[in-house]
Design a protein around this motif. Structure first.
Motif, PDB file in Angstrom:
ATOM      1  N   MET A   1       0.847  -1.198   0.000  1.00  0.00           N
ATOM      2  CA  MET A   1       0.000   0.000   0.000  1.00  0.00           C
ATOM      3  C   MET A   1       0.872   1.233   0.000  1.00  0.00           C
ATOM      4  SD  MET A   1      -3.028   1.042   2.623  1.00  0.00           S
ATOM      5  CE  MET A   1      -1.966   1.117   4.042  1.00  0.00           C
ATOM      6  N   GLY A   2       0.581   2.192  -0.865  1.00  0.00           N
ATOM      7  CA  GLY A   2       1.369   3.412  -0.937  1.00  0.00           C
ATOM      8  C   GLY A   2       0.699   4.552  -0.229  1.00  0.00           C
ATOM      9  N   ILE A  77       8.121  11.265  -8.590  1.00  0.00           N
ATOM     10  CA  ILE A  77       7.013  10.454  -8.088  1.00  0.00           C
ATOM     11  C   ILE A  77       5.942  10.255  -9.150  1.00  0.00           C
ATOM     12  CG2 ILE A  77       5.754  12.407  -7.110  1.00  0.00           C
ATOM     13  CD1 ILE A  77       5.948   8.767  -5.798  1.00  0.00           C
ATOM     14  N   ARG A  78       5.948  11.079 -10.185  1.00  0.00           N
ATOM     15  CA  ARG A  78       4.988  10.929 -11.278  1.00  0.00           C
ATOM     16  C   ARG A  78       5.157   9.594 -12.010  1.00  0.00           C
ATOM     17  NH1 ARG A  78       0.384  13.906 -11.252  1.00  0.00           N
ATOM     18  NH2 ARG A  78       0.783  16.124 -10.972  1.00  0.00           N
ATOM     19  N   LYS A  79       6.317   8.983 -11.884  1.00  0.00           N
ATOM     20  CA  LYS A  79       6.563   7.709 -12.551  1.00  0.00           C
ATOM     21  C   LYS A  79       5.652   6.602 -12.048  1.00  0.00           C
ATOM     22  CE  LYS A  79      11.466   8.783 -13.349  1.00  0.00           C
ATOM     23  NZ  LYS A  79      12.867   8.365 -13.077  1.00  0.00           N
ATOM     24  N   VAL A  80       5.125   6.772 -10.834  1.00  0.00           N
ATOM     25  CA  VAL A  80       4.272   5.751 -10.248  1.00  0.00           C
ATOM     26  C   VAL A  80       2.997   5.541 -11.056  1.00  0.00           C
ATOM     27  CG1 VAL A  80       2.938   7.259  -8.722  1.00  0.00           C
ATOM     28  CG2 VAL A  80       3.386   4.903  -8.033  1.00  0.00           C
ATOM     29  N   GLU A  81       2.553   6.572 -11.773  1.00  0.00           N
ATOM     30  CA  GLU A  81       1.292   6.517 -12.508  1.00  0.00           C
ATOM     31  C   GLU A  81       1.310   5.476 -13.618  1.00  0.00           C
ATOM     32  OE1 GLU A  81       0.825  10.511 -13.839  1.00  0.00           O
ATOM     33  OE2 GLU A  81       0.908  11.349 -11.813  1.00  0.00           O
ATOM     34  N   LYS A  82       2.493   5.176 -14.181  1.00  0.00           N
ATOM     35  CA  LYS A  82       2.574   4.229 -15.303  1.00  0.00           C
ATOM     36  C   LYS A  82       2.186   2.824 -14.891  1.00  0.00           C
ATOM     37  CE  LYS A  82       6.113   6.813 -17.842  1.00  0.00           C
ATOM     38  NZ  LYS A  82       7.470   6.777 -18.449  1.00  0.00           N
ATOM     39  N   GLU A  83       2.592   2.398 -13.704  1.00  0.00           N
ATOM     40  CA  GLU A  83       2.269   1.044 -13.260  1.00  0.00           C
ATOM     41  C   GLU A  83       1.152   1.003 -12.219  1.00  0.00           C
ATOM     42  OE1 GLU A  83       5.295  -0.396 -10.029  1.00  0.00           O
ATOM     43  OE2 GLU A  83       6.438   0.481 -11.694  1.00  0.00           O
ATOM     44  N   ASP A  84       0.750   2.157 -11.719  1.00  0.00           N
ATOM     45  CA  ASP A  84      -0.306   2.213 -10.694  1.00  0.00           C
ATOM     46  C   ASP A  84      -1.194   3.425 -10.956  1.00  0.00           C
ATOM     47  OD1 ASP A  84      -1.905   2.031  -8.490  1.00  0.00           O
ATOM     48  OD2 ASP A  84      -0.285   2.131  -6.999  1.00  0.00           O
ATOM     49  N   PRO A  85      -2.081   3.354 -11.978  1.00  0.00           N
ATOM     50  CA  PRO A  85      -2.910   4.510 -12.359  1.00  0.00           C
ATOM     51  C   PRO A  85      -3.819   5.019 -11.248  1.00  0.00           C
ATOM     52  CG  PRO A  85      -2.963   2.802 -14.056  1.00  0.00           C
ATOM     53  CD  PRO A  85      -2.307   2.203 -12.853  1.00  0.00           C
ATOM     54  N   TRP A  88      -2.945   7.988  -7.036  1.00  0.00           N
ATOM     55  CA  TRP A  88      -3.349   9.269  -6.448  1.00  0.00           C
ATOM     56  C   TRP A  88      -4.759   9.212  -5.889  1.00  0.00           C
ATOM     57  CZ3 TRP A  88       0.716  11.930  -5.529  1.00  0.00           C
ATOM     58  CH2 TRP A  88       1.818  11.853  -6.394  1.00  0.00           C
ATOM     59  N   HIS A  89      -5.665   8.553  -6.610  1.00  0.00           N
ATOM     60  CA  HIS A  89      -7.059   8.451  -6.136  1.00  0.00           C
ATOM     61  C   HIS A  89      -7.129   7.618  -4.863  1.00  0.00           C
ATOM     62  CE1 HIS A  89     -11.404   8.084  -6.186  1.00  0.00           C
ATOM     63  NE2 HIS A  89     -11.294   6.764  -6.152  1.00  0.00           N
ATOM     64  N   ARG A  90      -6.442   6.471  -4.863  1.00  0.00           N
ATOM     65  CA  ARG A  90      -6.469   5.589  -3.695  1.00  0.00           C
ATOM     66  C   ARG A  90      -5.893   6.273  -2.467  1.00  0.00           C
ATOM     67  NH1 ARG A  90      -3.469   2.049  -5.652  1.00  0.00           N
ATOM     68  NH2 ARG A  90      -1.521   2.483  -4.519  1.00  0.00           N
ATOM     69  N   ASN A  91      -4.758   6.934  -2.637  1.00  0.00           N
ATOM     70  CA  ASN A  91      -4.129   7.588  -1.501  1.00  0.00           C
ATOM     71  C   ASN A  91      -4.909   8.809  -1.034  1.00  0.00           C
ATOM     72  OD1 ASN A  91      -1.314   6.415  -0.700  1.00  0.00           O
ATOM     73  ND2 ASN A  91      -1.440   6.193  -2.918  1.00  0.00           N
ATOM     74  N   THR A  92      -5.581   9.486  -1.945  1.00  0.00           N
ATOM     75  CA  THR A  92      -6.435  10.602  -1.547  1.00  0.00           C
ATOM     76  C   THR A  92      -7.574  10.114  -0.663  1.00  0.00           C
ATOM     77  OG1 THR A  92      -5.910  12.014  -3.442  1.00  0.00           O
ATOM     78  CG2 THR A  92      -8.052  12.342  -2.391  1.00  0.00           C
ATOM     79  N   GLU A 193       9.020  -2.381   0.867  1.00  0.00           N
ATOM     80  CA  GLU A 193       8.765  -2.574  -0.568  1.00  0.00           C
ATOM     81  C   GLU A 193       8.502  -1.239  -1.256  1.00  0.00           C
ATOM     82  OE1 GLU A 193       5.559  -5.327  -0.830  1.00  0.00           O
ATOM     83  OE2 GLU A 193       6.725  -7.003  -0.011  1.00  0.00           O
ATOM     84  N   TRP A 194       7.716  -0.370  -0.603  1.00  0.00           N
ATOM     85  CA  TRP A 194       7.459   0.946  -1.184  1.00  0.00           C
ATOM     86  C   TRP A 194       8.718   1.802  -1.188  1.00  0.00           C
ATOM     87  CZ3 TRP A 194       3.815   2.635  -4.240  1.00  0.00           C
ATOM     88  CH2 TRP A 194       2.601   1.973  -4.271  1.00  0.00           C
ATOM     89  N   LEU A 195       9.517   1.693  -0.152  1.00  0.00           N
ATOM     90  CA  LEU A 195      10.772   2.436  -0.112  1.00  0.00           C
ATOM     91  C   LEU A 195      11.657   2.047  -1.296  1.00  0.00           C
ATOM     92  CD1 LEU A 195      13.000   4.201   1.075  1.00  0.00           C
ATOM     93  CD2 LEU A 195      13.524   2.350   2.693  1.00  0.00           C
ATOM     94  N   GLN A 196      11.783   0.745  -1.554  1.00  0.00           N
ATOM     95  CA  GLN A 196      12.603   0.287  -2.671  1.00  0.00           C
ATOM     96  C   GLN A 196      12.036   0.769  -4.000  1.00  0.00           C
ATOM     97  OE1 GLN A 196      12.375  -3.870  -1.510  1.00  0.00           O
ATOM     98  NE2 GLN A 196      14.523  -3.865  -0.864  1.00  0.00           N
ATOM     99  N   LYS A 197      10.718   0.787  -4.110  1.00  0.00           N
ATOM    100  CA  LYS A 197      10.086   1.268  -5.331  1.00  0.00           C
ATOM    101  C   LYS A 197      10.362   2.751  -5.545  1.00  0.00           C
ATOM    102  CE  LYS A 197       5.959  -0.318  -5.907  1.00  0.00           C
ATOM    103  NZ  LYS A 197       6.037  -1.285  -7.053  1.00  0.00           N
TER     104      LYS A 197
END
Length: 336
Positions: A1-2, A77-85, A88-92, A193-197
Motif C-alpha cells: 500500500m502506498g 514520483i509521477r513515474k508511479v502513474e505508469k504502473e499504478d494509475p 493518487w485516487h487511492r491515496n487521496t 517494498e514501497w521504499l525500494q520502489k
C-alpha cells in the motif's frame, strides 16, 4: 500500500527527533517516513490537518485539509502513474479517512485532558529504514501538544504510554493483537517494498553521489591556543564520517562537531573544530570518508597563497592615482 504519510510543522518528542536526525557512518541508509498533524483550530495560515511523506530527506507527497487531495511534491514520483494509475485516487481516499479519524481522536484527547479553547495538536509519525548493514528498522509514534504520547513496540506488539492520559489508549490498542501484527508487517515488509520502489523512481537524485569539498581554516584564541575548523560541504548522500586526526590517529580532545545539515541545492554540509597548540598545527588533519571517495581525504590547514597579481594591481592603482593627482596639481599651478 502506498498510503501517504506525514511531516507536521511541529516536532514530536525526543525519540522522534532522534529518528529524524539519524546519521549513519558511511555506506548509505535509506528511509521512508510519514508525518501527520491535526490542529484543534486553524492557526498561522496552517491547514488544520496535514500529511507529508519523505524519502530520505526529500518530500515527495503532501495532503492537507485545504486541498483535500494527495499531491506530488517532486517530479520523479509521477513515474508511479505508469504502473499504478489509481495511486493518487487511492491515496487521496485513504488520506481523507485519516483526516476524519484524526479529528475525532483529537477531540477525544481534548476531553481526556479536560481542555477547551486554544490550539492543540495531535501528531503521528511512522516509517521504515533500510540500513547500510542490511538490517531493517521501523517505528510508529504519536504525540500530543508536542510531547510524546504513545509509541508502538513492534518486537513485543505492545504500546508504551508516555503520559498517564495515554494509559486508556494503551489498554485498548494492546488488546488488538491482529491490528498490531499488521502494523509490524507493514513496517517490516510493505513499507520496505514501497521504499525500494520509490528509490528506483528517484534513483537519479536519491542514489547519486557528490564528493565533499573540504577546507581547513584557523583562528587565534585568547589563551594562546588556536582553533582549526574543518568545513565539509557539497556532499551527497548524507552519511559521512569526518574526524580530526593527530599523527594519523583519531583525536577527540578539544573537538566539537556540528550536525550534518542540508544546503539549498540538496547536498549537505558539516563543520567540526579542534582547539590546539599552534606549535602542533602541522600534526593535525581533517579526515573525511564518504561513499563518493575512493579513499579517505586527509586535509591540513594551508596558508593562503600570496596573490602577486592582485598586489601588483593594487600598487599600479596607487601609482596611477598619485600620478593623476600630481598632474592635476601641476595644471592648477600653471593656470595661476
Amino acid at each position: 500500500m502506498g498510503v501517504l504519510r506525514r511531516r507536521p510543522p511541529l516536532i514530536l518528542g525526543a525519540a522522534a527527533h532522534l529518528l529524524l536526525l539519524l546519521d549513519c557512518a558511511c555506506s548509505t541508509s535509506h528511509s521512508l517516513r510519514y508525518f501527520e498533524t491535526a490542529m484543534s483550530e486553524p492557526g498561522q495560515g496552517l491547514p488544520q490537518f496535514i500529511i507529508v511523506g519523505y524519502v530520505d530527506d526529500q518530500q515527495f507527497v503532501q495532503y492537507d485539509s485545504d486541498t483535500k487531495e494527495v499531491q506530488p511534491r517532486i517530479p520523479w514520483i509521477r513515474k508511479v502513474e505508469k504502473e499504478d494509475p489509481q495511486y493518487w485516487h487511492r491515496n487521496t481516499q485513504n488520506s481523507q479517512g485519516h483526516e476524519l479519524a484524526f479529528r475525532l481522536s483529537l477531540q477525544n484527547l481534548l476531553n481526556r485532558y479536560n481542555q477547551s479553547g486554544g490550539i492543540h495538536t495531535y501528531q503521528k509519525t511512522y516509517g521504515c529504514e533500510l540500513r547500510s548493514d542490511g538490517l531493517k528498522g521501523g517505528y510508529r509514534q504519536f504525540g500530543y501538544d508536542g510531547r510524546d504520547f504513545i509509541t508502538f513496540d513492534k518486537e513485543t506488539l505492545t504500546w508504551t504510554a508516555a503520559e498517564m492520559e495515554a494509559q486508556v489508549t494503551k489498554r485498548k490498542w494492546d488488546a488488538d493483537l491482529a491490528g498490531n501484527q499488521y502494523k509490524k508487517q507493514y513496517l517490516e515488509e510493505e513499507c520496505i517494498e514501497w521504499l525500494q520502489k520509490y528509490l528506483d523512481y528517484g534513483k537519479e537524485t536519491l542514489l547519486r553521489t557528490e564528493a565533499p569539498v573540504v577546507k581547513v581554516t584557523r583562528k587565534a584564541d585568547y589563551d594562546g591556543l588556536e582553533t582549526l575548523v574543518c568545513q565539509v560541504h557539497g556532499f551527497y548522500p548524507k552519511e559521512i564520517e569526518a574526524n580530526w586526526v593527530k599523527d594519523g590517529e583519531v583525536w577527540q580532545e578539544g573537538t566539537l562537531r556540528g550536525l550534518v545539515a542540508p544546503n539549498s541545492d540538496g547536498t549537505y554540509y558539516l563543520l567540526l573544530s579542534v582547539q590546539i597548540d599552534p606549535e602542533e598545527r602541522e600534526r593535525f588533519r581533517c579526515r573525511v570518508e564518504h561513499d563518493s571517495l575512493e579513499k579517505p581525504l586527509d586535509v591540513a590547514w594551508e596558508k593562503e597563497p600570496v596573490n602577486l597579481g592582485l598586489i601588483l594591481g593594487a600598487i599600479l592603482g596607487v601609482v596611477a592615482a598619485i600620478l593623476l593627482v600630481s598632474g592635476i596639481i601641476i595644471i592648477f599651478i600653471r593656470s595661476k
